[in-house]
Motif scaffolding. Structure first.
Motif, PDB file in Angstrom:
ATOM      1  N   VAL A 321     -26.636  22.820 -35.497  1.00  0.00           N
ATOM      2  CA  VAL A 321     -25.257  23.174 -35.150  1.00  0.00           C
ATOM      3  C   VAL A 321     -24.513  21.965 -34.596  1.00  0.00           C
ATOM      4  O   VAL A 321     -23.342  21.736 -34.906  1.00  0.00           O
ATOM      5  N   ARG A 322     -25.215  21.181 -33.746  1.00  0.00           N
ATOM      6  CA  ARG A 322     -24.569  19.998 -33.179  1.00  0.00           C
ATOM      7  C   ARG A 322     -24.185  19.009 -34.267  1.00  0.00           C
ATOM      8  O   ARG A 322     -23.078  18.461 -34.268  1.00  0.00           O
ATOM      9  N   ARG A 323     -25.112  18.785 -35.210  1.00  0.00           N
ATOM     10  CA  ARG A 323     -24.801  17.849 -36.284  1.00  0.00           C
ATOM     11  C   ARG A 323     -23.680  18.373 -37.168  1.00  0.00           C
ATOM     12  O   ARG A 323     -22.820  17.604 -37.623  1.00  0.00           O
ATOM     13  N   LEU A 324     -23.679  19.702 -37.409  1.00  0.00           N
ATOM     14  CA  LEU A 324     -22.606  20.281 -38.213  1.00  0.00           C
ATOM     15  C   LEU A 324     -21.261  20.129 -37.504  1.00  0.00           C
ATOM     16  O   LEU A 324     -20.256  19.772 -38.136  1.00  0.00           O
ATOM     17  N   ALA A 325     -21.250  20.403 -36.183  1.00  0.00           N
ATOM     18  CA  ALA A 325     -20.001  20.257 -35.431  1.00  0.00           C
ATOM     19  C   ALA A 325     -19.542  18.801 -35.410  1.00  0.00           C
ATOM     20  O   ALA A 325     -18.345  18.516 -35.535  1.00  0.00           O
ATOM     21  N   SER A 505     -12.014  24.985 -23.916  1.00  0.00           N
ATOM     22  CA  SER A 505     -13.327  25.143 -24.530  1.00  0.00           C
ATOM     23  C   SER A 505     -13.567  24.085 -25.602  1.00  0.00           C
ATOM     24  O   SER A 505     -14.691  23.609 -25.787  1.00  0.00           O
ATOM     25  N   GLY A 506     -12.506  23.679 -26.315  1.00  0.00           N
ATOM     26  CA  GLY A 506     -12.648  22.617 -27.309  1.00  0.00           C
ATOM     27  C   GLY A 506     -13.006  21.294 -26.671  1.00  0.00           C
ATOM     28  O   GLY A 506     -13.825  20.532 -27.211  1.00  0.00           O
ATOM     29  N   MET A 507     -12.417  21.006 -25.516  1.00  0.00           N
ATOM     30  CA  MET A 507     -12.770  19.784 -24.791  1.00  0.00           C
ATOM     31  C   MET A 507     -14.228  19.810 -24.371  1.00  0.00           C
ATOM     32  O   MET A 507     -14.950  18.812 -24.494  1.00  0.00           O
ATOM     33  N   ARG A 508     -14.670  20.958 -23.887  1.00  0.00           N
ATOM     34  CA  ARG A 508     -16.064  21.060 -23.452  1.00  0.00           C
ATOM     35  C   ARG A 508     -17.020  20.856 -24.621  1.00  0.00           C
ATOM     36  O   ARG A 508     -18.063  20.201 -24.475  1.00  0.00           O
ATOM     37  N   ARG A 510     -16.447  19.102 -27.368  1.00  0.00           N
ATOM     38  CA  ARG A 510     -16.433  17.688 -27.769  1.00  0.00           C
ATOM     39  C   ARG A 510     -17.329  16.858 -26.849  1.00  0.00           C
ATOM     40  O   ARG A 510     -18.047  15.960 -27.295  1.00  0.00           O
ATOM     41  N   VAL A 511     -17.265  17.157 -25.558  1.00  0.00           N
ATOM     42  CA  VAL A 511     -18.115  16.432 -24.600  1.00  0.00           C
ATOM     43  C   VAL A 511     -19.586  16.733 -24.859  1.00  0.00           C
ATOM     44  O   VAL A 511     -20.436  15.842 -24.814  1.00  0.00           O
ATOM     45  N   ALA A 512     -19.899  18.005 -25.145  1.00  0.00           N
ATOM     46  CA  ALA A 512     -21.287  18.384 -25.391  1.00  0.00           C
ATOM     47  C   ALA A 512     -21.852  17.684 -26.618  1.00  0.00           C
ATOM     48  O   ALA A 512     -23.055  17.401 -26.682  1.00  0.00           O
ATOM     49  N   LEU A 513     -21.018  17.401 -27.596  1.00  0.00           N
ATOM     50  CA  LEU A 513     -21.489  16.725 -28.801  1.00  0.00           C
ATOM     51  C   LEU A 513     -22.077  15.356 -28.491  1.00  0.00           C
ATOM     52  O   LEU A 513     -23.003  14.910 -29.170  1.00  0.00           O
TER      53      LEU A 513
END
Length: 541
Positions: A321-325, A505-508, A510-513
């Motif tokens: 999921v992380r790689r897809l995002a 939530s989008g900012m969070r 992006r940071v998690a990526l």
């Protein structure tokens, strides 16, 4: 066995027997020797009537006063008897005979021995030495029972610790097997699991490591699976050696290398998923408490393995999921560049041509005094001004979609340009504190720029702030971004849970990526109302 090799408890028990005790016990052994065989038969019969199992009866028979006397008559030191008591004490504990049952059995022997000492004076003379020996036996038995409980406690504690510390399924199974091999004192251990289609046994752990690895896959033979679904114990016999062990030993070399074989299934819900097998070079039949320990350990091992497998599967899916995002963000940036390029090359150029044509028309229309001429000139100027505004707005959109300055001059220049544009649209005091930024990865620069862009959008739309403080620092391989305003504030929890808004939530995400940390706090009342956002991004070289 030397005294130095004994446990401290055994040594204390042996030392407690003084020379006088030794002398009296030898006198008792010489006098009562003719009676020991008869007492032994009556004692075993009495234990049978009381419901003691054969192995319990044999173990109790080895720790009586008569057993000590026989060893003395055979020329053995008294330490030999203490060692024998400790060994049989461990067996009694593993046979699940409680201490009260041991004391009850020893009392039966004491009654029979007292009856054999028919003369009261002789019975009184030997009572003291019997009491002393009984004290040493009880002390040694207590130590033996404690040793069994300590081994069991250590085994379960090790399993709990292994379950917490294991980093992957392979390490979990290997350490579980190591713990049980040590607890059972086996010479070798194997742990097998059925493969996905349940056609073969796959070895997952092997001890000792230098004993030779079994085949990668062992086919499931007819009848084997039913046999391996139950606990098995095979001990070599004079007739067939350890031949029966061949029926369950997945490693066929074990039948000739080991005198005893234990097999414990890993099963849940009536379904066998694996098996653990232990080999012993000496004859060693397991006892009920050992079997219960291994069965409980096998159940816990299977549950821990399933939990670890699910965690590894979840980690793989999260990585997917992380790689897809991350790929979607990359695609999003490419699409932004494409749209901005087309706006600039197509729509932007067309609008410039329209504005140029209007300027030429405006110059060619005669500047007459007629009313219709003045009306047309006014409409033409209005259309030209609208076109000029549209061109400026399009340039702003192009810059927001794909800021050229970010690629040309870097993150610092792009952020300054972003804040200058924000000040023109939203009059407020802005303070930017930014340390010297070394060359950052392009992906990191883009994400930081988008995070700052989203912060500015949120401040402009919702906060009504008059003061904004921004800090951007890079140190210790970590990029830290802080944004603070004195606006009206909001409820952070509700904002993160809202389904119709993706800003925070989008900012969070992006940071998690990038494996970073995101923290937001906000107050809607008081002198310190406003919003603070803190972001940390690790930078890998």
């Amino acid at each position: 066995m030397q005294t130095a090799q004994l446990s401290p408890e055994l040594a204390d028990a042996a030392d407690a027997l003084s020379d006088r005790v030794w002398e009296q016990l030898q006198r008792l052994a010489v006098w009562a020797e003719p009676y020991f065989a008869k007492i032994e038969r009556k004692f075993l019969g009495r234990l049978r009537d009381l419901g003691y199992e054969p192995r319990q009866r044999n173990a109790l028979s080895a720790i009586t006063t008569g057993a000590a006397a026989r060893l003395l008559l055979q020329g053995h030191p008294l330490l030999k008897f203490i060692e024998q008591v400790e060994y049989n004490g461990r067996r009694l504990a593993k046979l699940k005979l409680p201490p009260t049952g041991v004391l009850k059995g020893l009392k039966e022997y004491d009654l029979l021995l007292t009856a054999a000492l028919a003369e009261p004076d002789r019975a009184d003379a030997f009572q003291w030495v019997r009491d002393q020996l009984h004290f040493c036996v009880i002390l040694t038995l207590n130590n033996a029972y404690y040793q069994v409980r300590e081994v069991e406690t250590r085994a379960f504690y090790d399993q709990f610790r292994i379950e917490l510390e294991a980093r992957n399924l392979e390490e979990l199974l290997r350490r579980f097997l190591e713990s049980l091999v040590q607890a059972s004192r086996a010479d070798a251990g194997r742990l097998y699991m059925l493969n996905e289609d349940e056609t073969a046994w796959a070895p997952k752990a092997c001890l000792p490591l230098d004993s030779g690895q079994p085949p990668a896959l062992i086919p499931v033979q007819s009848g084997w699976r039913n046999k391996l679904s139950k606990p098995q114990c095979h001990v070599a016999s004079p007739e067939n050696g350890c031949g029966r062990g061949r029926e369950v030993a997945l490693d066929q070399t074990w039948a000739r290398n080991f005198a005893s074989l234990w097999s414990i299934p890993l099963a849940t819900g009536g379904r066998t998923a694996g098996v653990m097998q232990f080999g012993f070079r000496k004859k060693y039949e397991w006892l009920p408490r050992e079997q219960e320990l291994l069965a409980a350990a096998a159940e816990r091992c299977l549950m821990a393995a399933e939990k670890q497998r699910l965690m590894e599967d979840l980690a793989r899916r999260e990585e997917q999921v992380r790689r897809l995002a991350e790929h979607m963000l990359h695609v999003e940036e490419i699409e932004r560049r494409r749209i901005s390029r087309e706006l600039h090359d197509e729509a932007g150029q067309s609008l410039l041509c329209i504005r140029l044509q209007m300027e030429m028309l405006e110059q060619n229309i005669p500047n007459g005094a007629e009313a219709w001429e003045r009306e047309w000139m006014a409409k033409l100027r209005e259309a030209r001004d609208l076109t000029e505004h549209t061109i400026l707005e399009m340039r702003r959109l192009i810059a927001a979609l794909s800021p050229a300055v970010l690629e040309q001059l870097g993150l610092g220049a792009a952020l300054r340009q972003l804040l200058n544009r924000f000040r023109r649209l939203h009059p407020c005091r802005m303070k930017l504190q930014m340390s010297k930024l070394e060359a950052l990865p392009q992906q990191t620069q883009i994400i930081v720029y988008r995070l700052m862009q989203e912060c500015c959008n949120n401040i402009g739309k919702h906060s009504a702030a008059t003061q904004v403080n921004i800090s951007l620092n890079f140190a210790d391989e970590t990029l830290r971004l802080g944004v603070e305003d004195n606006g009206v504030g909001f409820n952070v929890g509700e904002a993160l849970l809202r389904r119709d808004s993706f800003g925070l939530s989008g900012m969070r995400e992006r940071v998690a990526l990038l494996g970073g940390k995101f923290h937001a706090e906000s107050r809607t009342e008081g002198s310190k109302r406003g919003t603070k956002i803190f972001i940390e991004l690790p930078i890998s070289r």
